[in-house]
Scaffold this motif. Structure first.
Motif, PDB file in Angstrom:
ATOM      1  N   GLY A  43       0.788  -1.204   0.153  1.00  0.00           N
ATOM      2  CA  GLY A  43       0.531   0.321   0.221  1.00  0.00           C
ATOM      3  C   GLY A  43       1.283   1.217   0.329  1.00  0.00           C
ATOM      4  N   LYS A  44       0.285   2.302  -0.823  1.00  0.00           N
ATOM      5  CA  LYS A  44       0.641   3.670  -0.789  1.00  0.00           C
ATOM      6  C   LYS A  44       0.040   4.453  -1.217  1.00  0.00           C
ATOM      7  CE  LYS A  44       4.012   3.072  -3.445  1.00  0.00           C
ATOM      8  NZ  LYS A  44       5.673   3.003  -4.245  1.00  0.00           N
ATOM      9  N   GLU A  45       0.668   6.393  -1.130  1.00  0.00           N
ATOM     10  CA  GLU A  45      -0.853   6.700  -1.886  1.00  0.00           C
ATOM     11  C   GLU A  45      -0.582   7.478  -3.180  1.00  0.00           C
ATOM     12  OE1 GLU A  45      -2.760   9.036  -0.387  1.00  0.00           O
ATOM     13  OE2 GLU A  45      -2.401   7.583   1.474  1.00  0.00           O
ATOM     14  N   ILE A  46      -1.372   7.225  -4.118  1.00  0.00           N
ATOM     15  CA  ILE A  46      -1.351   7.511  -5.411  1.00  0.00           C
ATOM     16  C   ILE A  46      -0.270   8.501  -5.724  1.00  0.00           C
ATOM     17  CG2 ILE A  46      -3.260   9.625  -5.617  1.00  0.00           C
ATOM     18  CD1 ILE A  46      -4.284   7.615  -7.617  1.00  0.00           C
ATOM     19  N   THR A  47      -0.087   9.543  -5.003  1.00  0.00           N
ATOM     20  CA  THR A  47       1.395  10.952  -4.848  1.00  0.00           C
ATOM     21  C   THR A  47       2.431   9.620  -4.928  1.00  0.00           C
ATOM     22  OG1 THR A  47       1.075  11.440  -3.032  1.00  0.00           O
ATOM     23  CG2 THR A  47      -0.360  12.363  -4.557  1.00  0.00           C
ATOM     24  N   ALA A  48       2.443   8.694  -4.675  1.00  0.00           N
ATOM     25  CA  ALA A  48       3.779   8.039  -4.428  1.00  0.00           C
ATOM     26  C   ALA A  48       4.066   7.275  -5.700  1.00  0.00           C
ATOM     27  CB  ALA A  48       4.110   7.608  -2.602  1.00  0.00           C
ATOM     28  N   VAL A  49       2.939   6.785  -6.317  1.00  0.00           N
ATOM     29  CA  VAL A  49       3.317   5.968  -7.176  1.00  0.00           C
ATOM     30  C   VAL A  49       3.980   6.606  -8.082  1.00  0.00           C
ATOM     31  CG1 VAL A  49       1.741   4.363  -8.751  1.00  0.00           C
ATOM     32  CG2 VAL A  49       1.379   4.931  -7.095  1.00  0.00           C
ATOM     33  N   VAL A  50       5.470   5.519  -8.540  1.00  0.00           N
ATOM     34  CA  VAL A  50       6.740   6.175  -9.278  1.00  0.00           C
ATOM     35  C   VAL A  50       5.856   4.552 -11.038  1.00  0.00           C
ATOM     36  CG1 VAL A  50       7.486   6.882  -8.315  1.00  0.00           C
ATOM     37  CG2 VAL A  50       8.194   4.487  -8.197  1.00  0.00           C
ATOM     38  N   GLU A  51       7.432   4.702 -11.527  1.00  0.00           N
ATOM     39  CA  GLU A  51       7.596   3.869 -13.031  1.00  0.00           C
ATOM     40  C   GLU A  51       7.409   2.540 -12.333  1.00  0.00           C
ATOM     41  OE1 GLU A  51      10.062   3.086 -16.376  1.00  0.00           O
ATOM     42  OE2 GLU A  51       9.452   5.804 -15.891  1.00  0.00           O
ATOM     43  N   GLY A  77      -5.309   2.276 -20.535  1.00  0.00           N
ATOM     44  CA  GLY A  77      -6.341   2.589 -19.233  1.00  0.00           C
ATOM     45  C   GLY A  77      -5.687   3.303 -18.043  1.00  0.00           C
ATOM     46  N   LEU A  78      -4.379   2.660 -17.269  1.00  0.00           N
ATOM     47  CA  LEU A  78      -3.634   3.089 -17.251  1.00  0.00           C
ATOM     48  C   LEU A  78      -3.185   4.799 -17.066  1.00  0.00           C
ATOM     49  CD1 LEU A  78      -1.481   0.826 -15.376  1.00  0.00           C
ATOM     50  CD2 LEU A  78      -3.747   1.445 -14.366  1.00  0.00           C
ATOM     51  N   LYS A  79      -2.726   4.806 -18.099  1.00  0.00           N
ATOM     52  CA  LYS A  79      -2.177   6.198 -18.547  1.00  0.00           C
ATOM     53  C   LYS A  79      -3.373   7.271 -19.247  1.00  0.00           C
ATOM     54  CE  LYS A  79       1.594   4.893 -21.809  1.00  0.00           C
ATOM     55  NZ  LYS A  79       2.566   5.690 -21.191  1.00  0.00           N
ATOM     56  N   ALA A  80      -4.428   7.013 -19.183  1.00  0.00           N
ATOM     57  CA  ALA A  80      -5.594   7.944 -19.075  1.00  0.00           C
ATOM     58  C   ALA A  80      -5.518   8.228 -18.083  1.00  0.00           C
ATOM     59  CB  ALA A  80      -6.833   7.822 -19.710  1.00  0.00           C
ATOM     60  N   PHE A  81      -5.785   7.549 -17.228  1.00  0.00           N
ATOM     61  CA  PHE A  81      -6.236   7.507 -15.276  1.00  0.00           C
ATOM     62  C   PHE A  81      -5.060   8.575 -14.572  1.00  0.00           C
ATOM     63  CE2 PHE A  81      -5.197   6.498 -11.068  1.00  0.00           C
ATOM     64  CZ  PHE A  81      -6.569   7.194 -10.756  1.00  0.00           C
ATOM     65  N   PHE A  82      -3.920   8.414 -14.816  1.00  0.00           N
ATOM     66  CA  PHE A  82      -2.863   9.424 -14.539  1.00  0.00           C
ATOM     67  C   PHE A  82      -2.900  10.402 -15.257  1.00  0.00           C
ATOM     68  CE2 PHE A  82      -1.095   5.456 -13.234  1.00  0.00           C
ATOM     69  CZ  PHE A  82      -0.903   5.745 -11.746  1.00  0.00           C
ATOM     70  N   LYS A  83      -3.589  10.605 -16.879  1.00  0.00           N
ATOM     71  CA  LYS A  83      -2.979  11.625 -17.103  1.00  0.00           C
ATOM     72  C   LYS A  83      -4.239  12.450 -16.646  1.00  0.00           C
ATOM     73  CE  LYS A  83      -1.846  11.098 -22.055  1.00  0.00           C
ATOM     74  NZ  LYS A  83      -2.262  10.749 -23.695  1.00  0.00           N
ATOM     75  N   TYR A  84      -5.354  12.223 -16.289  1.00  0.00           N
ATOM     76  CA  TYR A  84      -6.352  13.002 -15.550  1.00  0.00           C
ATOM     77  C   TYR A  84      -6.111  13.948 -14.320  1.00  0.00           C
ATOM     78  CZ  TYR A  84      -9.869  13.093 -11.614  1.00  0.00           C
ATOM     79  OH  TYR A  84     -11.007  13.692 -10.819  1.00  0.00           O
ATOM     80  N   LEU A  85      -5.172  12.392 -13.498  1.00  0.00           N
ATOM     81  CA  LEU A  85      -4.725  12.600 -12.540  1.00  0.00           C
ATOM     82  C   LEU A  85      -3.642  14.078 -12.408  1.00  0.00           C
ATOM     83  CD1 LEU A  85      -3.606   9.830 -10.814  1.00  0.00           C
ATOM     84  CD2 LEU A  85      -5.804  11.362 -10.443  1.00  0.00           C
ATOM     85  N   LEU A  86      -2.989  14.506 -13.721  1.00  0.00           N
ATOM     86  CA  LEU A  86      -1.450  15.047 -14.313  1.00  0.00           C
ATOM     87  C   LEU A  86      -2.669  16.753 -14.459  1.00  0.00           C
ATOM     88  CD1 LEU A  86       0.795  14.492 -16.404  1.00  0.00           C
ATOM     89  CD2 LEU A  86       1.249  15.127 -13.481  1.00  0.00           C
ATOM     90  N   LEU A  87      -4.129  16.495 -14.930  1.00  0.00           N
ATOM     91  CA  LEU A  87      -4.930  17.778 -15.458  1.00  0.00           C
ATOM     92  C   LEU A  87      -5.476  18.173 -14.266  1.00  0.00           C
ATOM     93  CD1 LEU A  87      -6.359  18.623 -17.736  1.00  0.00           C
ATOM     94  CD2 LEU A  87      -7.829  17.455 -17.680  1.00  0.00           C
ATOM     95  N   GLU A  88      -5.528  17.449 -13.306  1.00  0.00           N
ATOM     96  CA  GLU A  88      -6.230  18.668 -11.854  1.00  0.00           C
ATOM     97  C   GLU A  88      -5.318  17.943 -10.959  1.00  0.00           C
ATOM     98  OE1 GLU A  88      -9.485  18.114 -11.281  1.00  0.00           O
ATOM     99  OE2 GLU A  88      -9.702  17.686 -13.417  1.00  0.00           O
ATOM    100  N   ILE A  90      -3.655  17.004  -8.892  1.00  0.00           N
ATOM    101  CA  ILE A  90      -2.716  16.365  -8.571  1.00  0.00           C
ATOM    102  C   ILE A  90      -1.589  15.207  -7.801  1.00  0.00           C
ATOM    103  CG2 ILE A  90      -3.918  13.011  -7.068  1.00  0.00           C
ATOM    104  CD1 ILE A  90      -6.494  14.546  -8.456  1.00  0.00           C
ATOM    105  N   LEU A  91      -0.729  15.042  -9.358  1.00  0.00           N
ATOM    106  CA  LEU A  91       0.363  15.324  -9.334  1.00  0.00           C
ATOM    107  C   LEU A  91       1.004  16.093 -10.133  1.00  0.00           C
ATOM    108  CD1 LEU A  91       0.011  11.416 -10.907  1.00  0.00           C
ATOM    109  CD2 LEU A  91       0.476  11.759  -8.109  1.00  0.00           C
ATOM    110  N   THR A  92       2.451  15.374 -10.267  1.00  0.00           N
ATOM    111  CA  THR A  92       3.706  16.692 -11.524  1.00  0.00           C
ATOM    112  C   THR A  92       4.183  15.239 -12.365  1.00  0.00           C
ATOM    113  OG1 THR A  92       4.984  16.440  -9.320  1.00  0.00           O
ATOM    114  CG2 THR A  92       3.544  18.360  -9.075  1.00  0.00           C
ATOM    115  N   ILE A  93       4.035  14.337 -12.280  1.00  0.00           N
ATOM    116  CA  ILE A  93       4.143  13.214 -13.315  1.00  0.00           C
ATOM    117  C   ILE A  93       3.815  12.420 -13.137  1.00  0.00           C
ATOM    118  CG2 ILE A  93       7.078  12.294 -13.601  1.00  0.00           C
ATOM    119  CD1 ILE A  93       8.593  14.232 -11.124  1.00  0.00           C
ATOM    120  N   ASP A  94       3.578  11.821 -14.334  1.00  0.00           N
ATOM    121  CA  ASP A  94       3.023  10.666 -15.314  1.00  0.00           C
ATOM    122  C   ASP A  94       4.428   9.683 -14.554  1.00  0.00           C
ATOM    123  OD1 ASP A  94       1.530   8.556 -16.529  1.00  0.00           O
ATOM    124  OD2 ASP A  94       1.143  10.033 -18.031  1.00  0.00           O
ATOM    125  N   PRO A  95       4.095   8.987 -13.854  1.00  0.00           N
ATOM    126  CA  PRO A  95       4.493   7.580 -13.972  1.00  0.00           C
ATOM    127  C   PRO A  95       4.780   6.171 -15.017  1.00  0.00           C
ATOM    128  CG  PRO A  95       3.089   7.197 -12.406  1.00  0.00           C
ATOM    129  CD  PRO A  95       2.740   8.400 -13.079  1.00  0.00           C
TER     130      PRO A  95
END
Length: 297
Positions: A43-51, A77-88, A90-95
């Motif tokens: 388990g880890k926060e979504i902001t801590a997920v890396v490549e 599907g994952l790429k779409a999810f992380f693009k959304y998180l960047l758009l919002e 929530i993340l600064t880097i897309d893993p």
């Protein structure tokens, strides 16, 4: 915390991207699988997920025996999810940014020969209401290259038989006009005017072209079963589905000299590379070309 992001991602896909329900569910399901994997790994926060986490997840899917095509679709599907998180923000880097899809081998789809198409059309018993309906359905599938979902959703108000076109609502709720051949028009009108008109159509199903005997919209599963039965009657030793008619439609057009861009438009493919799979030619024909033209043949 992942649950909140997944819920907001679903709302984003539905409301802002306007994707079809099936596509939305698939994207959310892919992101949920990653969440389950991350939880499994401690388990880890979504902001801590890396490549490294994404690569581990893909390796996990590979070890489970998931095909490369399925892995590639989940990664999409994952790429779409992380693009959304960047758009919002929530993340600064897309893993997923530097992760490439698994190599996909391009399998040639099963294709029916024209005599096999005729055999399936003629396997219908036109003395029965179901036979009339099924003949019309197969004519439309082969004439216009529709997906099975597009066939069962086809509505009378979207059939412009005089002009020779159907208005089809495809993937992602995208609308396109596709031609329909004269034989398909003839058989469909015979069905609609003489067979379908005798049915007691159920409320809410009045505009669907193809109905079951209870007057309700035909299901995709029923179309599969109808074709499976006709294949047995016709004695065709191939695995045939509604999609086989779509493959055959595209292949016969391209082998006959049709423009690839036009076929792409009729099939409703977003990318021309999807249509290019149909450009294969008969092996015997290729052998003849080499024999005839190669200096060392």
């Amino acid at each position: 915390m992942w649950d909140i992001y997944l819920k907001h991602f679903k709302d984003f896909l539905l409301l802002e991207r306007g994707l079809a329900d099936n596509s939305v569910e698939a994207y959310v399901r892919d992101a949920t699988k990653l969440a389950e994997y991350v939880e499994l790994m401690g388990g880890k926060e979504i902001t801590a997920v890396v490549e490294f986490d994404i690569l581990g997840f893909l390796g996990y899917l590979h070890d489970l025996g998931l095909a490369a095509h399925s892995q590639a679709r989940i990664l999409s599907g994952l790429k779409a999810f992380f693009k959304y998180l960047l758009l919002e923000n929530i993340l600064t880097i897309d893993p997923t940014q530097l992760i490439e899809s698994p190599h996909l081998s391009r399998h040639l789809p099963d294709v029916l020969t024209y005599p096999e198409i005729l055999a399936l059309l003629e396997a219908n018993d036109l003395s029965t209401p179901e036979g009339m309906r099924n003949r019309a359905m197969l004519e439309v599938l082969y004439s216009s290259g529709l997906r099975v979902s597009e066939l069962v959703d086809l509505q009378i108000t979207n059939c412009y038989f005089d002009a020779g076109f159907l208005r089809v609502i495809g993937k992602g709720s995208k609308t396109r006009l596709v031609p329909i051949g004269s034989d398909a028009v003839k058989q469909t009108l015979l069905y609609v005017n003489h067979t379908r008109s005798a049915l007691e159509v159920q409320k809410g199903h009045e505009d669907f072209v193809f109905l079951n005997r209870r007057g309700k919209q035909l299901t995709r599963v029923m179309v599969f079963l109808i074709i499976k039965n006709l294949v047995e009657v016709a004695g065709i030793p191939k695995k045939v589905s509604p999609h086989t008619f779509r493959h055959s439609f595209a292949t016969h057009l391209i082998e006959g000299g049709a423009d690839l861009r036009a076929v792409q438009e009729m099939l409703g493919h977003e990318s021309i590379t999807t249509t290019e799979i149909y450009t294969h030619l008969d092996r015997e024909y290729l052998r003849e070309v080499v024999t005839k033209y190669h200096p060392r043949a």
